[in-house]
Design a protein around this motif. Structure first.
Motif, PDB file in Angstrom:
ATOM      1  N   VAL A 145       0.769  -1.271   0.114  1.00 22.71           N
ATOM      2  CA  VAL A 145      -0.052   0.064   0.031  1.00 22.71           C
ATOM      3  C   VAL A 145       0.818   1.344  -0.063  1.00 22.71           C
ATOM      4  O   VAL A 145       1.722   1.307   0.782  1.00 22.71           O
ATOM      5  N   GLY A 146       0.568   2.037  -0.944  1.00 22.63           N
ATOM      6  CA  GLY A 146       1.420   3.528  -1.080  1.00 22.63           C
ATOM      7  C   GLY A 146       1.429   3.853  -2.352  1.00 22.63           C
ATOM      8  O   GLY A 146       0.361   3.772  -3.191  1.00 22.63           O
ATOM      9  N   ALA A 147       2.439   4.725  -2.841  1.00 24.84           N
ATOM     10  CA  ALA A 147       2.664   5.324  -4.101  1.00 24.84           C
ATOM     11  C   ALA A 147       3.499   4.266  -4.923  1.00 24.84           C
ATOM     12  O   ALA A 147       4.182   3.388  -4.372  1.00 24.84           O
ATOM     13  N   PRO A 148       3.182   4.372  -6.122  1.00 23.29           N
ATOM     14  CA  PRO A 148       4.100   3.362  -6.982  1.00 23.29           C
ATOM     15  C   PRO A 148       5.722   3.767  -6.708  1.00 23.29           C
ATOM     16  O   PRO A 148       6.034   4.838  -6.545  1.00 23.29           O
ATOM     17  N   ARG A 149       6.364   2.393  -6.832  1.00 22.05           N
ATOM     18  CA  ARG A 149       7.830   2.623  -6.418  1.00 22.05           C
ATOM     19  C   ARG A 149       8.401   2.851  -7.717  1.00 22.05           C
ATOM     20  O   ARG A 149       7.956   2.130  -9.037  1.00 22.05           O
ATOM     21  N   ALA A 150       9.572   3.647  -7.710  1.00 23.37           N
ATOM     22  CA  ALA A 150      10.300   4.261  -8.965  1.00 23.37           C
ATOM     23  C   ALA A 150      10.801   3.023  -9.382  1.00 23.37           C
ATOM     24  O   ALA A 150      11.542   2.144  -8.934  1.00 23.37           O
ATOM     25  N   GLY A 151      10.788   2.972 -10.948  1.00 24.99           N
ATOM     26  CA  GLY A 151      11.300   1.954 -11.688  1.00 24.99           C
ATOM     27  C   GLY A 151      10.808   0.800 -11.826  1.00 24.99           C
ATOM     28  O   GLY A 151      11.047  -0.399 -12.436  1.00 24.99           O
ATOM     29  N   GLU A 152       9.601   0.496 -10.959  1.00 24.57           N
ATOM     30  CA  GLU A 152       8.807  -0.813 -10.730  1.00 24.57           C
ATOM     31  C   GLU A 152       7.451  -0.929 -11.549  1.00 24.57           C
ATOM     32  O   GLU A 152       6.591   0.157 -11.096  1.00 24.57           O
ATOM     33  N   PRO A 153       7.195  -1.775 -12.282  1.00 27.92           N
ATOM     34  CA  PRO A 153       5.934  -1.748 -12.842  1.00 27.92           C
ATOM     35  C   PRO A 153       4.647  -2.057 -12.089  1.00 27.92           C
ATOM     36  O   PRO A 153       5.065  -2.598 -11.112  1.00 27.92           O
ATOM     37  N   ILE A 154       3.652  -1.400 -12.567  1.00 25.12           N
ATOM     38  CA  ILE A 154       2.056  -1.999 -11.691  1.00 25.12           C
ATOM     39  C   ILE A 154       1.714  -2.897 -12.729  1.00 25.12           C
ATOM     40  O   ILE A 154       1.197  -2.634 -13.578  1.00 25.12           O
ATOM     41  N   GLY A 155       1.810  -4.128 -11.968  1.00 24.51           N
ATOM     42  CA  GLY A 155       0.847  -5.435 -12.801  1.00 24.51           C
ATOM     43  C   GLY A 155      -0.321  -5.282 -12.229  1.00 24.51           C
ATOM     44  O   GLY A 155      -1.200  -5.831 -12.991  1.00 24.51           O
ATOM     45  N   TYR A 156      -0.803  -4.895 -11.134  1.00 20.44           N
ATOM     46  CA  TYR A 156      -2.067  -4.992 -10.453  1.00 20.44           C
ATOM     47  C   TYR A 156      -2.188  -3.872  -9.611  1.00 20.44           C
ATOM     48  O   TYR A 156      -1.217  -3.401  -8.889  1.00 20.44           O
ATOM     49  N   GLN A 157      -3.573  -3.435  -9.511  1.00 21.91           N
ATOM     50  CA  GLN A 157      -3.921  -2.377  -8.547  1.00 21.91           C
ATOM     51  C   GLN A 157      -5.559  -2.647  -8.059  1.00 21.91           C
ATOM     52  O   GLN A 157      -6.356  -2.885  -9.041  1.00 21.91           O
ATOM     53  N   MET A 158      -5.785  -2.722  -6.866  1.00 19.39           N
ATOM     54  CA  MET A 158      -7.018  -3.083  -6.141  1.00 19.39           C
ATOM     55  C   MET A 158      -7.496  -1.545  -5.886  1.00 19.39           C
ATOM     56  O   MET A 158      -6.919  -0.983  -4.911  1.00 19.39           O
ATOM     57  N   VAL A 159      -8.961  -1.312  -6.192  1.00 19.58           N
ATOM     58  CA  VAL A 159      -9.272  -0.094  -5.540  1.00 19.58           C
ATOM     59  C   VAL A 159     -10.412  -0.617  -4.542  1.00 19.58           C
ATOM     60  O   VAL A 159     -11.479  -1.109  -5.079  1.00 19.58           O
ATOM     61  N   SER A 160     -10.407  -0.562  -3.341  1.00 25.07           N
ATOM     62  CA  SER A 160     -11.206  -1.359  -2.383  1.00 25.07           C
ATOM     63  C   SER A 160     -12.391  -0.324  -1.972  1.00 25.07           C
ATOM     64  O   SER A 160     -12.314   0.673  -1.845  1.00 25.07           O
ATOM     65  N   HIS A 161     -13.370  -1.417  -1.577  1.00 30.33           N
ATOM     66  CA  HIS A 161     -14.406  -0.703  -0.673  1.00 30.33           C
ATOM     67  C   HIS A 161     -15.040   0.295  -1.631  1.00 30.33           C
ATOM     68  O   HIS A 161     -15.234   1.447  -1.143  1.00 30.33           O
ATOM     69  N   LEU A 162     -15.635  -0.050  -2.778  1.00 31.55           N
ATOM     70  CA  LEU A 162     -16.192   0.688  -3.616  1.00 31.55           C
ATOM     71  C   LEU A 162     -17.390   1.576  -3.254  1.00 31.55           C
ATOM     72  O   LEU A 162     -17.958   2.588  -3.765  1.00 31.55           O
ATOM     73  N   VAL A 163     -18.099   0.884  -2.267  1.00 28.08           N
ATOM     74  CA  VAL A 163     -19.577   1.784  -1.741  1.00 28.08           C
ATOM     75  C   VAL A 163     -19.004   2.994  -1.124  1.00 28.08           C
ATOM     76  O   VAL A 163     -19.737   3.682  -1.212  1.00 28.08           O
ATOM     77  N   ASN A 164     -17.757   3.312  -0.917  1.00 33.57           N
ATOM     78  CA  ASN A 164     -17.409   4.550  -0.381  1.00 33.57           C
ATOM     79  C   ASN A 164     -16.900   5.553  -1.335  1.00 33.57           C
ATOM     80  O   ASN A 164     -16.521   6.724  -0.980  1.00 33.57           O
ATOM     81  N   LYS A 165     -16.829   5.107  -2.570  1.00 33.49           N
ATOM     82  CA  LYS A 165     -16.201   5.837  -3.350  1.00 33.49           C
ATOM     83  C   LYS A 165     -17.141   6.121  -4.851  1.00 33.49           C
ATOM     84  O   LYS A 165     -16.609   6.456  -5.928  1.00 33.49           O
ATOM     85  N   GLY A 166     -18.468   6.294  -4.581  1.00 33.40           N
ATOM     86  CA  GLY A 166     -19.140   6.730  -5.731  1.00 33.40           C
ATOM     87  C   GLY A 166     -20.560   6.085  -5.847  1.00 33.40           C
ATOM     88  O   GLY A 166     -20.459   4.747  -5.586  1.00 33.40           O
ATOM     89  N   ARG A 167     -21.614   6.922  -5.684  1.00 43.85           N
ATOM     90  CA  ARG A 167     -22.898   6.266  -5.709  1.00 43.85           C
ATOM     91  C   ARG A 167     -23.139   5.366  -6.801  1.00 43.85           C
ATOM     92  O   ARG A 167     -23.873   4.139  -6.851  1.00 43.85           O
TER      93      ARG A 167
END
Length: 281
Positions: free
Chosen positions: A69-91
């Motif tokens: 959990v954090g910011a993307p690490r420099a020089g490291e690819p992002i193969g996966y991102q989860m946006v959790s608990h969507l009920v809090n993040k938009g009707r």
């Protein structure tokens, strides 16, 4: 062995597929405008979480040991991102779980027993994400049951192509015990007379599979992002992966309808347990 994907355009076709194969691909689950609206909000939220250094990220996939959990690490690819608990993040995300077709499937899979939402997350998969171990979603339950206690739906906000990490499913495997996690998956599949096939689908489709069905997330070697919303639904007595009565933000709680609260698990069924009273003293 070649398996033709179990595709449905109605919940009745999908229920038959679930009974026979343990999964179904429900086409045209969402309209094109709905896909665009959900994807825009999800990708906006994903970018905001990366910028705020609170993103859930991994270089190599959903079940990989390098998740952080954090910011993307420099020089490291992002193969996966989860946006959790969507009920809090938009009707728009909460409205999604009230679609009638979902509850038609739930009534069938759970044979009329009460149920609630167990998890509700956005998933963005990119090149480098590795294939997940073969498993079932009922594997954590130390009982042999003649029915599923959960089902999962993956809503496609992009196309799902084989090289994009489309979910792999073993047709008909729901009639067999769960696979052994450390055993050779190929040998186990041959033993039950099945195979792993990618659930390829177009944006707007929804993939459904019941909790006894063998499956795994596929690995991605594509430059295209696989964007989706994953929801699991569970019978009322199963401890949910996400306990929404404790997770929902106060400002979101103030906007919830009675139907929202019911689907999020605020209701006590048969007084067996799970009471939340009061939320405020």
């Amino acid at each position: 062995m070649t398996h033709d994907l179990a595709v449905a355009r109605t919940s009745e076709e999908g229920k038959a597929n679930l009974d026979k194969w343990g999964y179904t691909i429900h086409e045209n689950f969402l309209s094109n405008p709905d896909v665009a609206r959900l994807r825009e909000r999800l990708e906006e939220q994903a970018e905001l979480e990366r910028s705020a250094s609170v993103a859930t990220l991994s270089g190599s996939g959903h079940a990989a040991g390098d998740r952080y959990v954090g910011a993307p690490r420099a020089g490291e690819p992002i193969g996966y991102q989860m946006v959790s608990h969507l009920v809090n993040k938009g009707r728009v995300f909460l409205d999604l779980v009230h679609k009638q077709v979902i509850h038609e499937y739930a009534g069938h899979v759970f044979r009329g027993e009460p149920y609630n939402l167990a998890t509700h997350n956005g998933i963005i998969l990119r090149r480098g994400s590795s294939r997940q171990v073969l498993h079932t979603d009922q594997q954590a339950i130390p009982l042999t049951l003649d029915r599923p206690v959960m089902f999962t739906m993956m809503i496609c906000l992009s196309d799902f192509e084989a090289d994009m990490g489309a979910t792999l499913v073993a047709p008909g495997s729901h009639r067999f015990p769960s696979p052994q996690l450390r055993a050779d998956p190929g040998a186990q599949l041959r033993e039950i007379g099945s195979e792993l096939v990618p659930m390829t689908a177009t944006a707007g489709s929804a993939l459904f599979w019941e909790s006894r069905t063998w499956h795994s997330q596929g690995g991605s070697s594509s430059d295209k992002a696989r964007v989706s919303i994953g929801c699991a639904w569970a019978q009322h007595f199963i401890k949910p992966q996400d306990f929404f009565p404790a997770i929902v933000h106060d400002d979101v709680y103030d906007t919830l309808t009675e139907a929202d609260k019911e689907v999020l698990g605020f209701r006590v069924i048969r007084e067996f347990g799970g009471a939340i009273k009061p939320r405020w003293a």
